[in-house]
Each structure stands twice: as C-alpha cells, then as structure tokens.
Scaffold this motif. Structure first.
Motif, PDB file in Angstrom:
ATOM      1  N   UNK A   1     -42.915 -53.676  24.104  1.00  0.00           N
ATOM      2  CA  UNK A   1     -43.137 -52.808  25.057  1.00  0.00           C
ATOM      3  C   UNK A   1     -43.421 -51.310  24.694  1.00  0.00           C
ATOM      4  N   UNK A   2     -44.471 -50.681  24.735  1.00  0.00           N
ATOM      5  CA  UNK A   2     -44.889 -49.244  24.242  1.00  0.00           C
ATOM      6  C   UNK A   2     -45.546 -48.442  25.347  1.00  0.00           C
ATOM      7  N   UNK A   3     -44.892 -47.779  26.143  1.00  0.00           N
ATOM      8  CA  UNK A   3     -45.500 -46.948  27.201  1.00  0.00           C
ATOM      9  C   UNK A   3     -45.798 -45.875  26.766  1.00  0.00           C
ATOM     10  N   UNK A   4     -45.543 -45.239  25.387  1.00  0.00           N
ATOM     11  CA  UNK A   4     -45.837 -43.901  25.184  1.00  0.00           C
ATOM     12  C   UNK A   4     -47.320 -43.936  24.648  1.00  0.00           C
ATOM     13  N   UNK A   5     -48.184 -44.887  24.470  1.00  0.00           N
ATOM     14  CA  UNK A   5     -49.609 -45.016  24.563  1.00  0.00           C
ATOM     15  C   UNK A   5     -50.342 -44.731  25.457  1.00  0.00           C
ATOM     16  N   UNK A   6     -51.239 -43.706  25.324  1.00  0.00           N
ATOM     17  CA  UNK A   6     -51.910 -43.301  26.604  1.00  0.00           C
ATOM     18  C   UNK A   6     -52.671 -44.497  27.125  1.00  0.00           C
TER      19      UNK A   6
ATOM     20  N   UNK B   1     -64.012 -64.768  21.623  1.00  0.00           N
ATOM     21  CA  UNK B   1     -63.905 -63.651  22.106  1.00  0.00           C
ATOM     22  C   UNK B   1     -62.676 -63.148  21.134  1.00  0.00           C
ATOM     23  N   UNK B   2     -62.799 -61.872  20.600  1.00  0.00           N
ATOM     24  CA  UNK B   2     -61.427 -61.422  19.835  1.00  0.00           C
ATOM     25  C   UNK B   2     -60.637 -61.020  20.757  1.00  0.00           C
ATOM     26  N   UNK B   3     -59.433 -60.998  20.407  1.00  0.00           N
ATOM     27  CA  UNK B   3     -58.158 -60.613  21.449  1.00  0.00           C
ATOM     28  C   UNK B   3     -58.132 -59.035  21.294  1.00  0.00           C
ATOM     29  N   UNK B   4     -57.763 -58.610  22.434  1.00  0.00           N
ATOM     30  CA  UNK B   4     -57.581 -56.886  22.723  1.00  0.00           C
ATOM     31  C   UNK B   4     -56.656 -56.491  21.578  1.00  0.00           C
ATOM     32  N   UNK B   5     -56.791 -55.477  20.804  1.00  0.00           N
ATOM     33  CA  UNK B   5     -55.904 -55.259  20.016  1.00  0.00           C
ATOM     34  C   UNK B   5     -54.654 -54.649  20.641  1.00  0.00           C
ATOM     35  N   UNK B   6     -53.463 -54.938  20.258  1.00  0.00           N
ATOM     36  CA  UNK B   6     -52.096 -54.255  20.783  1.00  0.00           C
ATOM     37  C   UNK B   6     -51.856 -54.568  22.145  1.00  0.00           C
ATOM     38  N   UNK B   7     -52.639 -55.740  22.708  1.00  0.00           N
ATOM     39  CA  UNK B   7     -52.294 -56.449  23.831  1.00  0.00           C
ATOM     40  C   UNK B   7     -51.033 -57.043  23.939  1.00  0.00           C
ATOM     41  N   UNK B   8     -50.045 -56.844  24.855  1.00  0.00           N
ATOM     42  CA  UNK B   8     -49.126 -57.573  24.975  1.00  0.00           C
ATOM     43  C   UNK B   8     -48.473 -57.855  26.592  1.00  0.00           C
ATOM     44  N   UNK B   9     -48.466 -58.939  27.183  1.00  0.00           N
ATOM     45  CA  UNK B   9     -48.819 -60.159  26.343  1.00  0.00           C
ATOM     46  C   UNK B   9     -50.106 -60.295  25.728  1.00  0.00           C
ATOM     47  N   UNK B  10     -50.128 -61.249  24.849  1.00  0.00           N
ATOM     48  CA  UNK B  10     -51.596 -61.628  24.226  1.00  0.00           C
ATOM     49  C   UNK B  10     -52.584 -61.950  25.169  1.00  0.00           C
ATOM     50  N   UNK B  11     -54.044 -61.425  25.203  1.00  0.00           N
ATOM     51  CA  UNK B  11     -54.832 -61.414  26.207  1.00  0.00           C
ATOM     52  C   UNK B  11     -55.276 -62.991  26.265  1.00  0.00           C
TER      53      UNK B  11
ATOM     54  N   UNK C   1     -37.736 -69.148  30.922  1.00  0.00           N
ATOM     55  CA  UNK C   1     -37.846 -67.712  30.358  1.00  0.00           C
ATOM     56  C   UNK C   1     -38.999 -67.256  31.180  1.00  0.00           C
ATOM     57  N   UNK C   2     -38.912 -66.681  32.586  1.00  0.00           N
ATOM     58  CA  UNK C   2     -40.250 -66.459  33.147  1.00  0.00           C
ATOM     59  C   UNK C   2     -40.866 -65.253  32.518  1.00  0.00           C
ATOM     60  N   UNK C   3     -40.020 -64.326  32.096  1.00  0.00           N
ATOM     61  CA  UNK C   3     -40.413 -63.019  31.720  1.00  0.00           C
ATOM     62  C   UNK C   3     -41.429 -62.900  30.438  1.00  0.00           C
ATOM     63  N   UNK C   4     -41.409 -64.069  29.826  1.00  0.00           N
ATOM     64  CA  UNK C   4     -42.073 -64.064  28.443  1.00  0.00           C
ATOM     65  C   UNK C   4     -43.340 -65.382  28.631  1.00  0.00           C
ATOM     66  N   UNK C   5     -44.502 -65.323  28.189  1.00  0.00           N
ATOM     67  CA  UNK C   5     -45.521 -66.215  28.125  1.00  0.00           C
ATOM     68  C   UNK C   5     -45.048 -67.132  26.734  1.00  0.00           C
ATOM     69  N   UNK C   6     -46.079 -68.149  26.607  1.00  0.00           N
ATOM     70  CA  UNK C   6     -45.981 -69.048  25.638  1.00  0.00           C
ATOM     71  C   UNK C   6     -45.813 -68.335  24.276  1.00  0.00           C
ATOM     72  N   UNK C   7     -46.806 -67.344  23.989  1.00  0.00           N
ATOM     73  CA  UNK C   7     -47.112 -66.909  22.890  1.00  0.00           C
ATOM     74  C   UNK C   7     -46.327 -65.406  22.730  1.00  0.00           C
ATOM     75  N   UNK C   8     -45.430 -64.919  23.547  1.00  0.00           N
ATOM     76  CA  UNK C   8     -45.143 -63.572  23.810  1.00  0.00           C
ATOM     77  C   UNK C   8     -43.871 -63.212  22.636  1.00  0.00           C
ATOM     78  N   UNK C   9     -43.250 -64.449  22.140  1.00  0.00           N
ATOM     79  CA  UNK C   9     -41.937 -63.889  21.276  1.00  0.00           C
ATOM     80  C   UNK C   9     -42.486 -63.595  19.796  1.00  0.00           C
TER      81      UNK C   9
END
Length: 790
Positions: free
Chosen positions: A639-644, A674-684, A782-790
């Motif tokens: 999680x990085x909320x400092x990215x505009x 389709x390529x994944x969105x860079x920096x997207x978390x959870x992964x698109x 672990x409802x907060x995290x998707x299958x590929x989120x860790x």
C-alpha cells in the motif's frame, strides 16, 4: 567602653525589625527594575545577535562597532546601579547600628528611620531614566540603519510575478497582515520585513520562488536518505514493553495482554517467515500515536479499564503495536501531545508553520483524535505527509463522508469524516466495508491438546452473558427468565460494594474478571449470549475460540445512523442487522446463532437446539497472530498512498479497457493477453466486474458471487467502453461527483462515470441506479487479501 542596659538591647532589636521591611522593599524595587530592564533588553537584542537570524539585514543593523559601543555603555550603567544598591544596603545597616548604640529613643515628631534613603532611591530612579533614554536612542538608531539597508534591497524584496508561483503575492499580503498571529513565524526568522516574508515563503514554505541573492546551498541540500535496512522478525518483546511506557491503566492492560500472547506471536513469526521465504522486506520507521489516550483528548478509557469499561480499542492497539514490532520495523510510541510534537519536529507556536525537519517516519498509525492533533500542529506539513498516515477506525469511514466538499454538499458531513484521505487509509476492527482496509486484532489460539481438554470439560447447561456494565442488563428480564429454565447463567458485571440491581438474583455474578480468569470461565461454558450491545467487540470471537456457541439478537429494522443513537454522527451509512455482523456472516452456524429476541418462541427454540449442538473451538485465520502478521505485512509492502492518483476519467485517446465479456456473458474479466497495470495492488488480473441490480450496493453484489468488492479496481471500469463490453446501451454518458458512480440509470439509458477518484465506493445504493461493481477473489480465512496478493 560602651555599656548598654537590657532595655536598650530590646529597643535595638525592635528598631531592626522596624527597618527590615523597608530595606527589603527598597532592595526589591531595585532588583525588580534590574530584571525588568535586562528582560526587555534581552527581548530587543537576542534576536539581533550575529548568527541568530538567517537574514543578512539583521546582521548589518546590529553588527557595527557603534552599536556595540553603546551596548557596552549600557552594561556599565547597569553594573553601576547594582553597586549603588549594594552600598545603599551597607549604609542602612551601619546607620541602624549607630542609632542602636547612641540614640535609643525617637521623638514623636521625628521622620521614620528610612527617610534618609529617599535621596538615594531618587538617584537610582534617575539612573533608570538615563538607561531608558539610551535604549530609546539605540532602537532609533537601529531602525534608521535598518531602513537604509532595506532601501538598498527594496528591488530584491518585492513579491515576484512568476506564473509558477501564482499564490506568492497573496501569501505575502497575508504575512504582512498576520505574521504576528503565530510565534512560529518569528521562530523561522520572520520580523515584519518584506525580505523576511519572501525568505520564509520560499525556503520554509513553497509559495514563492527562491530569492536570487540568497545562498541556496543550504536550502537545496536535502538530507541523505538513510541506508535501507532489512526487517527481521522479532520474538523477544521486552523492548516493546519498554516502548509502550506506563502510568496509565490502559497501558498496563495492553502490556499484560502482550506478555500473555508472547509465545503465540513468536510461533506466528516463525510460520510467516517460512511462508515468505527469501522475500526482501525493508525496515520502516513507524510512529504510533494513540490519540484517545492523551490528556488533551480526555483519556476517558484509562479510568474505566478497572470498572468494566470498553476494552476493544485497547485490545486492538496492543495487537497492532505487537504486530509491527514482531515484523521487525522501527517503532516509536507516543500517548501525549508533547511527545508527538517532539517526534514530529513541530516548531513552537500555534501550529501554523511546517515541521522544522523532514518527517523521519515512513508510516504513522493513529486514530481520529491523533489525526486532529496532527492537523492542528503540523501546518502545511500535514497536507504534505498525510499520505503516510493510517487511521485506526473502529467502525469505518465511507468515501461519501470522507470527501469534504461532497459530504458538505450532500449531507454526509459528521464530526469524524471529511479528511480527504484515500479511504483505504482508514483501518477497521472488522471487515465492515472493502472501501477501508481491514486491520483487525487477535484472539488466543488453542493447540490441539487444549481443544480436546476444553471439549471434554464443557458444562452442558452453563451460559455466560456478554455485558460487563449493569446498564446492558436493564430490560432483559423476559428472555433471561426463559434462559434460566434451561441453563445456569453467569455474569461478569462490575460492582464496587453492592450487587447491581439490574442483574437478577438467579444470575451468578463474578464481578469484573481479569482476562485469564474470564478465559477459564468461557472454557467451561456452553453458551455465550449477547444482549444487542456492545456492537462488534472482540469478546464473541474469544468465546467461539474457547468452544462456546454465540447467541445474538437480530435487528429488524437494521440499526444505522438513521434510527439509532449509537451510530448517529459516525461516518458510515452501514446497516447493522445483528449485534455482531462479522460473526453472523463470516462464521455462522453452528458457532453463531442469530434470532429475534422479541419472539419468545423463536428464542426458546434456539436455546433447546443449542443445548443439543456440539461444536469444536474455532478461530478464523485472520484473527490469529499469524493471520494479522500476514495482513499487516502485505499492507506495508504494497500500500502506497503517496503516489499521485490518476484521473478518474480516461483521456480522450486512451486505449479501450482491457476486459472481455465472460463466456456466460454475465460479467467482465481481465483479458488474458493484456499486460497487467504496473504497480497495481491487488493485481489487476483478479478483477471481475458485475452490473448490480437496481438498489443493490457493490459490497452485496460481490458477496452474492462469493467475491469481495475491490475499490482500487474502479478506475479500470470507469469508462464507456466497460458499459459497451457488458452490452449496456448508453444513450448518453456524463461524468459527475457521486459515490454511486460508475452506474447505469433507468429509465433514460444514461451512463454515469465518476469524476472524483476519492469517491469510488463499494458502499451505497439507490433504486435508480445499476452500479458497475469491481470484485475480486480472496484467500481462505483472509478476506483482506486476494489469492495473489501476498
């Protein structure tokens, strides 16, 4: 030889006693005058010493030899005044002794003994007057010299007209009128001159361009970043206990909890370390400021810890501190405003100025009280650094309440919301809404041996009531009477001397129990029963983990800010259908039973069924020590909320959305090629998008399909192309600020897109709209995290 009779000795002593108050008065006048002059002169000249100020003008004003010569003369005058005062005191003493030895009787028409000192007092006053004249001359001379120097640089100290700094001239006007409103401006060198305004606004704040004649080397030299250190799991928590401090009952409670769970945290750390393998984790510097425990916020919790007050917040904060420490991050803990100001580098004053140094913390965990305190004392730095803040928010904050302008215009303004944070920065005790991040807490986990012992030692007819305050029991006599026909009822209601009258006589009340003893009581009981309040506390999970069945009341109509005082003013429109929605929705039967307490037959039937039901101790993984460590690790890593944030609407020439219609034509999926969105978390690639039925929120729509709404995916769907892929006919497409958009409106065949990124929301519904909802999968337990989120 002089002889003095006894009566004469008595008279001398009386004379000395008579003179002493007057002598003290004279010396006091002189000392007070001296202190006043030195304080006044210090205030005038301390800010003008060489090297104290960043402004060259000040150095030139007071740096000349003439000024220093006058200061030396003033010093000589002050020293002379002190010597005269000392001589005066000695003279008065000798006069007293002379009168004691000679004239022992004073005529009635004679002046008081101190009359002879008046001339000397007048001389001192004259010296003071002379000093005042000298001070005035020096100040006038300084102002004249200052005016000449300012005249020479007038062209360099005018607000520049630079399109890159459109607010500069307006800020200078504000400083000209208000620079004395906060002492922090003087702390940074502002003295009322145009140059000082511009230097401050260009070097401390950032509204004006740097002045060309200033030495920019120091201003431009940024501190070197500290070398990155890898975080290492910790198992010894003794240093953490020192960091937590003491002196408050709340802190003592938190430390006891941490000690009790120390072995479980250590085991969880080893398990997670094995799961992560060689994953690199940078150590973060983290400040934890528990605002509700500060004296400035009232600290209403600490006095109630030993009297049955709510402990849920302290349970959560203790576990947050422990999880951050066990994960290996640098930690600083504050529970007072003074400590907070010191750690942040707050300048002296009323909080209008930025911090005196770059923020030394990568993350700050606080609550709403701490958030308000930081805003009041960080000045412009609050806006700069607020992306690093994580707000521990028990009940959650929905986007409609978080966006200040929108909340004000549409009636969502409350005492707690309108902070314009990314909604994911709010971290909740339970997964209320996916718009926020689920922080949670932990419950004690039993090993297999303990589970077998508990299962074999259960009493089949023992119930424990959820409620430590006597007011919770009021009006519950009817169903307590029904329960008493089948079970022995136990309570843990606080009392000092007399049994609370609200607790019926057939209830065995243990009083307020320490946590270990309360755990032992739960391990014997068959049933843990709630009365509808408190909402969503940790105790039901602890009871279920100790092998109890939890019985709670169903609310009809559901409780919310519209119809219940407890929720009024909270920044959420969530409807609560039971006392503990998480237990009802994520655990359910056989561990959790939810019934209508107003229906006596349904209530009694549930009691009979529960007595026949056997359950094993159960604890969801996300509420174990390992589950909480895993979740917080993922947040800190990703999680990085400092990215505009990007624009809510795609650009005119943006490519089509990377989705395809699912084979069954019910929803959208991320296209495999389709390529994944860079920096997207959870992964698109985890995204699945459904069009909700009218009046259905995205939270519920995703749950209907066994998924979780994911607000970070909204920007991918916020385009007309997403509606076209879902075969939705858009006769027109508009973009507005609305927490229900993107959505399709019927009748009219109108498609609406979101204009404000902070308003993307999983919560909220309206029968007019079919909302376009982004969903994702989640890890088991672990409802907060998707299958590929860790």
């Amino acid at each position: 030889m002089i002889t003095v009779n006894p009566d004469g000795k008595i008279m001398v002593r009386r004379c000395l006693v008579t003179l002493r108050p007057f002598r003290l008065f004279v010396l006091g006048i002189g000392f007070f005058t001296l202190c006043f002059l030195m304080t006044s002169l210090g205030g005038q000249f301390s800010a003008r010493r060489l090297g104290d100020s960043p402004f060259t003008i000040r150095t030139e004003v007071m740096g000349g030899p003439e000024s220093r010569g006058v200061l030396r003369k003033m010093s000589d005058l002050l020293e002379l005044m002190v010597k005269r005062m000392d001589a005066l005191a000695r003279l008065e003493n000798s006069s007293e002794l002379h009168r004691a030895g000679g004239d022992l009787h004073f005529p009635a028409d004679r002046m008081p003994p101190g009359a002879g000192l008046m001339e000397r007092i007048q001389a001192i006053a004259q010296n003071v007057s002379d000093i005042a004249v000298k001070v005035d001359q020096i100040l006038r001379h300084g102002l004249l010299l200052h005016s000449k120097v300012s005249e020479g640089r007038r062209d360099q100290c005018e607000a520049p007209s630079d399109p890159k700094f459109p607010d500069c001239s307006g800020k200078v006007e504000w400083m000209r009128a208000r620079w004395t409103s906060d002492p922090c401006y003087a702390f940074f060198g502002v003295d009322g001159t145009e140059c000082s305004f511009l230097i401050y606004l260009s070097e401390v704040e950032w509204f004006c361009p740097p002045l060309p004649w200033r030495n920019q080397t120091a201003a431009q030299r940024a501190p070197k970043p500290l070398p990155k250190v890898q975080a290492v799991f910790r198992s010894n928590l003794s240093h953490l206990l020192d960091l937590m401090g003491g002196g408050k009952e709340s802190l003592i409670f938190m430390k006891k909890r941490t000690k009790r769970l120390m072995a479980q945290w250590a085991l969880a750390a080893r398990r997670l370390a094995q799961k992560l393998g060689a994953t690199q984790r940078d150590q973060k510097q983290i400040l934890v400021h528990i605002g509700f425990l500060t004296e400035e916020s009232g600290d209403v919790f600490s006095p109630r810890v030993l009297k049955g007050g709510p402990l849920g917040e302290m349970v959560q904060w203790a576990d947050i501190l422990t999880a951050l420490y066990v994960l290996g991050h640098g930690l600083r803990v504050t529970v007072s405003l003074k400590e907070l100001q010191s750690n942040l580098g707050v300048p002296p004053g009323r909080g209008s100025c930025p911090l005196t140094m770059p923020l030394p913390f990568d993350l700050i965990y606080t609550d709403y009280h701490g958030l308000q305190q930081m805003k009041q004392h960080m000045g412009l730095s609050f806006k700069k650094y607020r992306c690093r803040i994580r707000v521990i928010d028990t009940f959650g904050t929905e986007p409609a309440y978080n966006h200040e302008e929108y909340a004000t215009l549409h009636g969502y303004r409350t005492n707690w919301g309108y902070w314009n944070l990314n909604p994911k920065q709010f971290m909740t005790m339970f997964p209320h809404t996916p718009d926020n991040s689920f922080m949670g807490f932990v419950s004690e986990e039993l090993n297999e041996t303990e589970k077998r012992l508990i299962k074999g030692g259960k009493a089949s007819n023992m119930a424990v009531v959820y409620g430590k305050e006597a007011s919770i029991w009021k009006g519950k006599e009817k169903f307590l009477g029904i329960l008493n026909k089948y079970m022995e009822i136990h309570g843990t209601v606080y009392y000092e001397s007399q049994r609370p009258p609200e607790v019926p006589a057939f209830v065995k009340n243990h009083g307020l129990l320490p946590q270990p003893e309360f755990q032992q009581l739960l391990r014997k009981a068959k049933l843990f029963i709630g009365f509808g309040f408190p909402y969503e506390g940790p105790a039901p999970l602890e009871a279920i983990a100790n092998g109890c069945i939890f019985l709670q009341s169903r609310f009809s109509p559901p409780h919310s800010s519209l119809n219940h005082e407890f929720f009024r003013g909270k920044p959420t429109s969530r409807e609560v259908f039971s006392q503990h929605p998480y237990a009802e929705n994520f655990i359910g039967k056989p561990h959790v039973w939810t019934v209508d307490y107003n229906n006596s037959e349904e209530f009694e039937a549930a009691i009979k069924a529960i007595m026949r039901t056997q359950v094993d101790p159960y604890l969801p993984y996300e509420y174990t020590c390992e589950g909480m460590l895993e979740r917080i690790h993922a947040y800190i890593q990703h999680q990085d909320f400092c990215i505009a944030p990007g624009p809510a609407l795609p650009e005119a020439h943006a490519p089509q959305s990377p989705f395809v219609l699912a084979p069954n034509a019910t929803h959208l999926e991320w296209a495999r090629n389709t390529s994944l969105a860079p920096g997207s978390w959870p992964p698109a690639h985890a995204l699945r998008a459904w069009l909700a039925v009218p009046g259905r929120a995205c939270t519920d729509t995703c749950l209907d399909h066994g998924l979780i709404c994911e607000p970070s995916f909204f920007p991918f769907l916020n385009s007309q192309d997403a509606f076209l892929k879902l075969q939705v006919p858009c006769d027109s497409t508009e973009s507005e600020m609305n927490h229900l958009y993107p959505a399709f409106a019927q009748p009219g065949q109108e498609c609406y897109l979101q204009k404000e990124p902070l308003l993307f929301s999983c919560a909220g519904s309206n029968t007019k709209y079919r909302r376009l909802c982004p969903c994702r999968d989640f890890r088991k337990g672990q409802v907060a995290l998707c299958q590929g989120c860790l």
